[in-house]
Enzyme design. Structure first.
Site, short mmCIF file in Angstrom:
data_model
loop_
_atom_site.label_atom_id
_atom_site.label_comp_id
_atom_site.label_asym_id
_atom_site.label_seq_id
_atom_site.Cartn_x
_atom_site.Cartn_y
_atom_site.Cartn_z
N GLU B 61 0.86 -1.18 0.00
CA GLU B 61 0.00 0.00 0.00
C GLU B 61 0.89 1.22 0.00
OE1 GLU B 61 -3.29 0.89 2.60
OE2 GLU B 61 -3.47 -1.26 2.96
N ASP B 72 -6.11 9.57 9.57
CA ASP B 72 -4.76 9.20 9.96
C ASP B 72 -4.32 9.83 11.28
OD1 ASP B 72 -3.64 7.38 8.00
OD2 ASP B 72 -4.10 8.99 6.58
N TYR B 186 -10.97 -4.55 3.47
CA TYR B 186 -10.11 -3.97 4.49
C TYR B 186 -10.90 -3.93 5.79
CZ TYR B 186 -6.42 -0.72 6.16
OH TYR B 186 -5.37 -0.13 6.82
#
Ligand code: PLP
Lengths: 416, 283
Positions: B61, B72, B186
Site C-alpha cells: 500500500e 490518519d 479492508y
C-alpha cells in the site's frame, strides 16, 4: 432532471438537500466508514426531533430565556448618514448570549446529543465564538466538553479561551498545519474517529459531512426568519439587500435561507479578502476556489492542482478557512447569492467606523460584511434598505486590534 | 485498451487475486506493508518498495500524501507533511510508481484520499494509475454511498477498489460493503485513526471470523498492527494484515538521506520478519 426543474423554477431553491445530503452537485458525505453509523444516527435523531413538538418547545424556550431571542433589528442612523445612501439596518446577533450567532446551533445540537444519549461533546473553533457557545451549551446541559483550537487562534482570541475554561471546557491547542480553524477541524474529526460511540461532534458551521450542513443551517435559520418578520413589521416590506460575512457560512446561511425563495431580495456573502488576491493571502473560497472535497463535503475549496488544501490568511480567525459550506456553493452556481470579498484593512476600518458611529464593537468577521455594506449603501438610493447580519460582538478582537495598531492594552498610542 | 477487461491476467484485480491464490496454495497469509510516497524522499520510496517486494510481501500500500487526512493518526500525518514539504506531487508519484512497478512483481495499491482523486478527475486519475502499473486503490474517506462513480471506473479499468469495514459498521452494512469490495476487504481493527497500538482490540478476532462467513473476498486487517506477534495472531483468522504506522515510524527514525542504504536493509529485514511470522511453519 432535478437541475432542469431548478432551472425552470418549478422546484424552489430552498428544497435542498436531497436524502444523500446534496445541494445540487455539492455536499454529500465523504468520510471514513468509522463515522458513517454516527452520521446516520444523527440524521435519524434530527428527523425525530424535528417531528417532536417537545423538542421545539424546549429549544424555543432556551432561545428566548437563555439566548435572549428574538434579537432586534436596529436602524444604523449615523452610519447611514455617513454613507449617504441606502438605509442600513443591523440584525443584532451580537446581543445573543455569548455574543454571536453560534449559540443558536450549539443549543440545538446539544439537545440532539442529549436525545442520542451522548454525554461527551467535542467541537472545533476558530474565533472561539463557537467554542464558547459550545462550552456554554455543555455547562447548561451538564455535558463534558473538549474544544480543539488552532494554536495561532488560541493566541489571537485569548479572551474566548479563558471564557471556555471558566465554563468547564477543556481547550486543546492544535499545533499541526497552519494552526488555525482547518487544523482544529482535522483534530476534532480525528478525536471523533476514536470516540464516536459516546461523543457528539458539534460542528460550528454549515460545513462537514451530511447531515451537518443542513442541521446547522436549520438551527441558524432563526436569524433569517426573525429578520423577515421584523422587516415586514418595522419596515412594511422586505429589504432590497441582505449581507452577511462568510467563513464556513453559518450566519450567512441562517440569514439567507428564509430569503432564498424571495427572488426580489438581493443576497450578498462577504468572504475574507486578506492581504491580497494572491494564493495564500486570503480565505475567499467562493471567489477564488474550485470544487473540491474538504472535511467531508464537496464544495468550493482553496486548493492546488493536486487537491492539496491551500494555506489561507485572514485577520479574522473565524473567516480563516479554506472551504465553505456546500449550500453556498450551490447558491453561487445557481446565481442566487453573489459572493465578494473585503480585505483585512477594509474590515479593520469598518470596525473603527461602526464603533464610532454606532457605539457597537463588531467582531472582525462581521466587520467584513459591514465594510461592504457601507460602500454599497453609498452607491444606492436613500429609499433602499440594506440589512447586515451583525453576527457577533468584537470584545474578543479588541486586544488583537490594539496589537495590530501598535496601541497599548489600554488603547493608547504606545510610548516611543 | 486491453487493460479494461477484468479477466485480463495483467489487470490489477487479477494480479491481486493471483497473489492470494499463491498464498492459499502455500498455506501462508498476506503481509501488506504501507509506506508514504515521498517520505523521506521519492528515491528512497522507490528503493523501499523494491525491498518490500524482495522481502516477500503479498501487496504494497502506497500512501499518497494529503494535506488533511482525517483518518490518519500523528505518525502517518507527519509523514504526509514531510513528503509534501519535499515537493511530492502526483506527477512525481506516478512517474516513480511506473518505474518501480516495471521491476517488481508485488502489486501496489494507492492509499489515497478521494479529495485527490476528485481534483484530478476520476477518469484521468484511473488512467494515470493504470499507466503507472498500480493494481488498485484504498480510499479511506469514500463510503459506499459515494463510491459509485469511482467504482465503475475502476471496474472498467480492472483496478481493485478496496472497501473498508470498521467496528462501528452495522452487520447488514458490513455485508453490503463486503459484496462491493474488490481485491480484498479492508477490516479496520479499531474505531479510530491509524497508529500502532500495543494490544489487539477486544472482539477483533470474532468480528473477522463473522465477516469470514459472509464473504469470499480476502480479508486483510489493518490499523494498529505493528509487531510480528500481532500479525501472527490476526493472521490466524484473517487472510493477512496491513502494517502501516509502525513501518512509517521506522523509516522516519532511520532515514538520513543521502545514504538510505541502512534504511532499506532495515525495512527489508523487518518485512521479512513479518512475512515469516505468517508463514506456514509459524502457524
Ligand atoms: C461573529 C462571527 N461571525 C462569523 C463567523 C464565521 O462563521 P460562519 O461563516 O459560520 O458564520 C464567526 C466564526 O467564528 C464569528 O465568530
Amino acid at each position: 432532471m432535478a437541475t432542469a426543474a431548478i432551472a425552470s423554477g418549478s422546484v424552489p431553491l430552498s428544497a435542498v438537500p436531497d436524502p444523500l445530503g446534496r445541494f445540487g452537485r455539492f455536499g454529500g458525505r465523504y468520510v471514513p466508514e468509522t463515522l458513517s453509523a454516527a452520521l446516520d444516527q444523527l440524521e435519524q435523531a434530527y428527523a425525530e426531533a424535528v417531528a417532536d413538538p417537545a423538542f421545539h418547545a424546549e429549544l424555543d424556550g432556551l432561545l428566548a430565556a437563555f439566548v435572549g431571542r428574538p434579537t432586534p433589528l436596529l436602524f444604523a442612523r449615523r452610519l447611514t448618514a455617513l454613507a449617504g445612501g441606502a438605509q442600513i439596518y443591523f440584525k443584532r446577533e451580537d446581543l445573543s448570549h455569548t455574543g454571536a450567532h453560534k449559540i443558536n446551533n450549539t443549543l440545538g445540537q446539544g439537545l440532539l446529543a442529549l436525545r442520542m444519549g451522548k454525554r461527551r461533546i467535542i467541537a472545533e473553533t476558530g474565533a472561539g465564538q463557537h467554542g464558547v457557545a459550545t462550552a456554554t451549551a455543555c455547562a447548561r446541559f451538564g455535558l463534558e466538553c473538549v474544544v480543539y483550537m488552532g494554536a495561532e487562534d488560541v493566541r489571537r482570541q485569548a479572551p474566548n479561551v479563558r471564557n471556555m475554561r471558566f465554563m468547564g471546557a477543556e481547550v486543546r491547542p492544535v499545533e499541526t498545519g497552519s494552526r488555525t480553524l482547518r487544523d482544529a477541524i482535522n483534530e476534532a474529526m480525528r478525536d471523533w474517529m476514536g470516540s464516536v460511540e459516546t461523543t457528539h461532534y458539534i460542528i460550528g458551521s454549515v460545513v462537514g459531512p451530511h447531515p451537518f450542513p443542513r442541521i446547522v443551517r436549520d438551527f441558524q435559520s432563526v436569524i433569517g426568519r426573525e429578520t423577515v418578520e421584523q422587516c415586514r413589521r418595522q419596515l412594511g416590506r422586505l429589504p432590497d439587500t441582505v449581507v452577511a460575512c462568510v467563513g464556513g457560512g453559518s450566519n450567512a446561511a441562517g440569514m439567507f435561507y428564509p430569503f432564498v425563495d424571495h427572488a426580489e431580495v438581493r443576497l450578498v456573502g462577504v468572504e475574507a479578502g486578506g492581504r491580497s488576491g494572491e494564493p495564500g493571502d486570503h480565505a475567499a473560497s467562493l471567489s477564488f476556489g474550485s470544487p473540491g472535497i474538504l472535511h467531508g463535503s464537496l464544495s468550493y475549496v482553496l486548493q492546488d492542482d493536486d487537491g492539496q488544501t491551500s494555506d489561507v490568511h485572514s485577520v479574522s480567525a473565524g473567516l480563516d478557512y479554506p472551504g465553505v459550506g456546500p449550500e453556498h456553493s450551490y447558491w453561487r452556481d445557481a446565481g442566487r447569492v453573489s459572493y465578494t470579498s473585503v480585505t483585512d484593512a477594509a474590515a479593520l476600518d469598518a470596525f473603527d467606523t461602526v464603533a464610532r458611529q454606532e457605539g457597537i464593537l463588531p467582531a472582525l468577521e462581521t466587520s467584513h460584511a459591514l465594510a461592504w455594506a457601507v460602500d454599497e449603501a453609498a452607491r444606492r438610493p436613500a429609499d433602499e434598505i440594506i440589512v447586515v447580519c451583525l453576527s457577533g460582538r468584537g470584545d474578543k478582537d479588541a486586544a488583537e486590534i490594539a496589537r495590530l495598531r501598535g496601541l497599548s492594552a489600554a488603547g493608547e498610542q504606545a510610548a516611543s | 485498451m486491453s487493460l479494461a477487461a477484468p479477466p485480463n491476467p495483467s489487470s490489477g484485480v487479477a494480479r491481486i487475486a493471483a497473489q492470494f491464490a499463491a498464498n492459499a496454495a502455500a498455506g501462508r497469509k498476506a503481509i501488506a506493508p504501507f509506506v508514504t510516497a515521498g517520505d523521506p524522499d521519492v528515491a528512497t520510496t522507490a528503493e523501499v518498495l523494491a525491498a518490500i517486494d524482495r522481502a516477500g510481501a503479498t501487496l504494497i500500500e502506497l500512501g499518497v500524501p494529503y494535506s488533511d487526512p482525517i483518518a490518519d493518526g500523528a505518525v502517518i500525518q507527519a509523514s504526509y507533511v514531510r513528503a509534501l514539504a519535499q515537493g511530492m506531487s502526483l506527477d512525481r508519484l506516478f512517474a516513480m510508481v511506473k518505474d518501480v512497478t516495471g521491476k517488481i512483481t508485488t502489486p501496489v495499491l494507492a492509499m489515497v484520499s478521494y479529495s485527490i482523486i476528485f481534483r484530478r478527475g476520476i477518469d484521468r486519475f484511473v488512467a494515470e494509475s493504470v499507466a503507472a502499473g498500480l493494481a488498485g486503490f484504498v480510499v479511506p474517506d469514500l463510503p459506499i454511498e459515494e463510491s459509485e462513480d469511482l467504482g465503475s471506473a475502476c471496474e472498467a479499468a480492472g483496478l481493485a477498489l478496496v472497501r473498508l469495514v470498521t467496528p462501528t459498521t452495522p452487520p447488514e452494512r458490513a455485508e453490503q460493503i463486503a459484496r462491493q469490495s474488490t481485491g480484498f476487504l479492508y477490516c479496520v481493527s479499531v474505531a479510530g485513526v491509524t497508529g500502532a497500538r500495543t494490544s489487539l482490540p477486544a472482539g477483533l478476532v470474532d468480528r473477522v471470523a463473522w465477516l469470514r462467513t459472509k464473504t469470499d473476498v480476502p480479508i486483510l486487517v489493518g490499523f494498529g498492527i505493528s509487531t510480528p506477534e500481532q500479525a501472527q495472531a490476526v493472521a490466524a483468522v484473517a487472510d493477512g494484515v496491513i502494517v502501516g504506522s509502525a513501518l512509517v515510524r521506522r523509516l522516519a527514525d532511520l532515514a538520513h538521506p543521502p545514504s538510505t542504504q541502512p534504511v532499506v536493509v532495515n525495512i527489508e529485514q523487518h518485512v521479512r520478519d513479518l512475512v515469516q511470522a505468517v508463514a506456514p511453519a509459524a502457524g
